[in-house]
Design a protein around this motif. Sequence first.
Motif, mmCIF file in Angstrom:
data_model
loop_
_atom_site.group_PDB
_atom_site.id
_atom_site.type_symbol
_atom_site.label_atom_id
_atom_site.label_comp_id
_atom_site.label_asym_id
_atom_site.label_seq_id
_atom_site.Cartn_x
_atom_site.Cartn_y
_atom_site.Cartn_z
ATOM 1 N N THR A 146 27.084 -9.308 0.518
ATOM 2 C CA THR A 146 26.389 -10.250 -0.348
ATOM 3 C C THR A 146 25.306 -9.536 -1.144
ATOM 4 O O THR A 146 24.538 -8.734 -0.595
ATOM 5 N N VAL A 147 25.255 -9.849 -2.438
ATOM 6 C CA VAL A 147 24.189 -9.347 -3.310
ATOM 7 C C VAL A 147 23.332 -10.535 -3.729
ATOM 8 O O VAL A 147 23.845 -11.527 -4.264
ATOM 9 N N TYR A 148 22.043 -10.457 -3.445
ATOM 10 C CA TYR A 148 21.084 -11.484 -3.836
ATOM 11 C C TYR A 148 20.285 -10.960 -5.025
ATOM 12 O O TYR A 148 19.697 -9.867 -4.952
ATOM 13 N N THR A 149 20.247 -11.732 -6.104
ATOM 14 C CA THR A 149 19.491 -11.350 -7.294
ATOM 15 C C THR A 149 18.303 -12.291 -7.458
ATOM 16 O O THR A 149 18.473 -13.516 -7.454
ATOM 17 N N LEU A 150 17.102 -11.726 -7.592
ATOM 18 C CA LEU A 150 15.882 -12.517 -7.699
ATOM 19 C C LEU A 150 15.493 -12.736 -9.160
ATOM 20 O O LEU A 150 15.791 -11.900 -10.026
ATOM 21 N N GLN A 173 18.002 -16.222 -7.410
ATOM 22 C CA GLN A 173 18.638 -16.941 -8.504
ATOM 23 C C GLN A 173 20.158 -16.892 -8.422
ATOM 24 O O GLN A 173 20.850 -17.750 -8.955
ATOM 25 N N LYS A 174 20.664 -15.871 -7.710
ATOM 26 C CA LYS A 174 22.122 -15.746 -7.582
ATOM 27 C C LYS A 174 22.469 -15.095 -6.249
ATOM 28 O O LYS A 174 21.824 -14.143 -5.816
ATOM 29 N N GLN A 217 19.211 -4.789 3.173
ATOM 30 C CA GLN A 217 18.262 -3.851 2.593
ATOM 31 C C GLN A 217 17.935 -4.221 1.150
ATOM 32 O O GLN A 217 18.721 -4.884 0.471
ATOM 33 N N VAL A 218 16.763 -3.790 0.722
ATOM 34 C CA VAL A 218 16.372 -3.933 -0.680
ATOM 35 C C VAL A 218 17.112 -2.857 -1.461
ATOM 36 O O VAL A 218 17.047 -1.670 -1.116
ATOM 37 N N SER A 219 17.824 -3.255 -2.505
ATOM 38 C CA SER A 219 18.615 -2.302 -3.286
ATOM 39 C C SER A 219 18.074 -2.107 -4.700
ATOM 40 O O SER A 219 18.618 -1.325 -5.473
ATOM 41 N N GLY A 220 17.002 -2.825 -5.025
ATOM 42 C CA GLY A 220 16.409 -2.696 -6.345
ATOM 43 C C GLY A 220 15.172 -3.556 -6.422
ATOM 44 O O GLY A 220 14.861 -4.313 -5.497
ATOM 45 N N PRO A 221 14.432 -3.485 -7.533
ATOM 46 C CA PRO A 221 13.207 -4.280 -7.657
ATOM 47 C C PRO A 221 13.439 -5.787 -7.607
ATOM 48 O O PRO A 221 12.519 -6.545 -7.297
ATOM 49 N N ALA A 222 14.667 -6.223 -7.882
ATOM 50 C CA ALA A 222 14.966 -7.657 -7.852
ATOM 51 C C ALA A 222 16.320 -7.925 -7.198
ATOM 52 O O ALA A 222 17.004 -8.892 -7.537
ATOM 53 N N SER A 223 16.694 -7.088 -6.239
ATOM 54 C CA SER A 223 17.997 -7.284 -5.592
ATOM 55 C C SER A 223 17.952 -6.880 -4.125
ATOM 56 O O SER A 223 17.245 -5.943 -3.736
#
Length: 225
Positions: free
Chosen positions: A181-185, A192-193, A149-155
């Motif tokens: 897993t947390v994906y950071t855009l 990016q992470k 799921q999308v958890s934020g504007p860039a995550s």
Amino acid sequence: MAQIASFRSVCLIHVKNSQQHTTAAGSPVKRSHSFDRRHAVLSSVLGVAACFTPRKVSAIPLAPLGKRTDKVGGDKLEMPTVDQVKDVLRRDLSEGQYFVTGNLTPEVFADDCRFVDPTNDVTGLSRYRKALTILFDPERSEVKLKQIQVSGPASIEADWTLGGYLKLPWQPYVDTIDGHTVYTLNDAGLIQKQEQQWSISAWTALKQSFTPSFNRTLTKATATT
């Protein structure tokens, strides 16, 4: 789990070296096949053990993971939305099984993406993909996506399970673990992470990598999206 992939690289080096015995005069030593096999496995174990320390460690230099700045794949997606990236990740996890195959979509990852898990911290998409291809046996391992799921504007966040066999001479079996897993855009909309958390400790994961499988079997389940 990229640290275990580094361990596998060391094992392969020791197995190769164990097959090249010579006398003091430089002529080959004739040894039985069973002796060579036992010696290769023992050398592998000793080589891996020598690399491990109880503190958090960085990637082992012997691992042939390449340069972290290597370009991977085609042109990056131009300013994808967070939902578009989420949909790509859902496919890569459910169908591509990329944690055990390396079959991810590089066009949504920055080439200098950072990958963090309880055993290692690797920077570089090409290095991470290389680590994945030498870690799990994809024919006998499985990723099951529970939710993403999308958890934020860039995550983006994902929950999953993972289990299977490692590509080591004694075929260790990693019990099915729960992971998050947390994906950071970044500003371009690319990942990016990637940071993972597991339901087991790093020490437990490493202990399992040293335990022979004794012909255990993995029952695959259908992944959900």
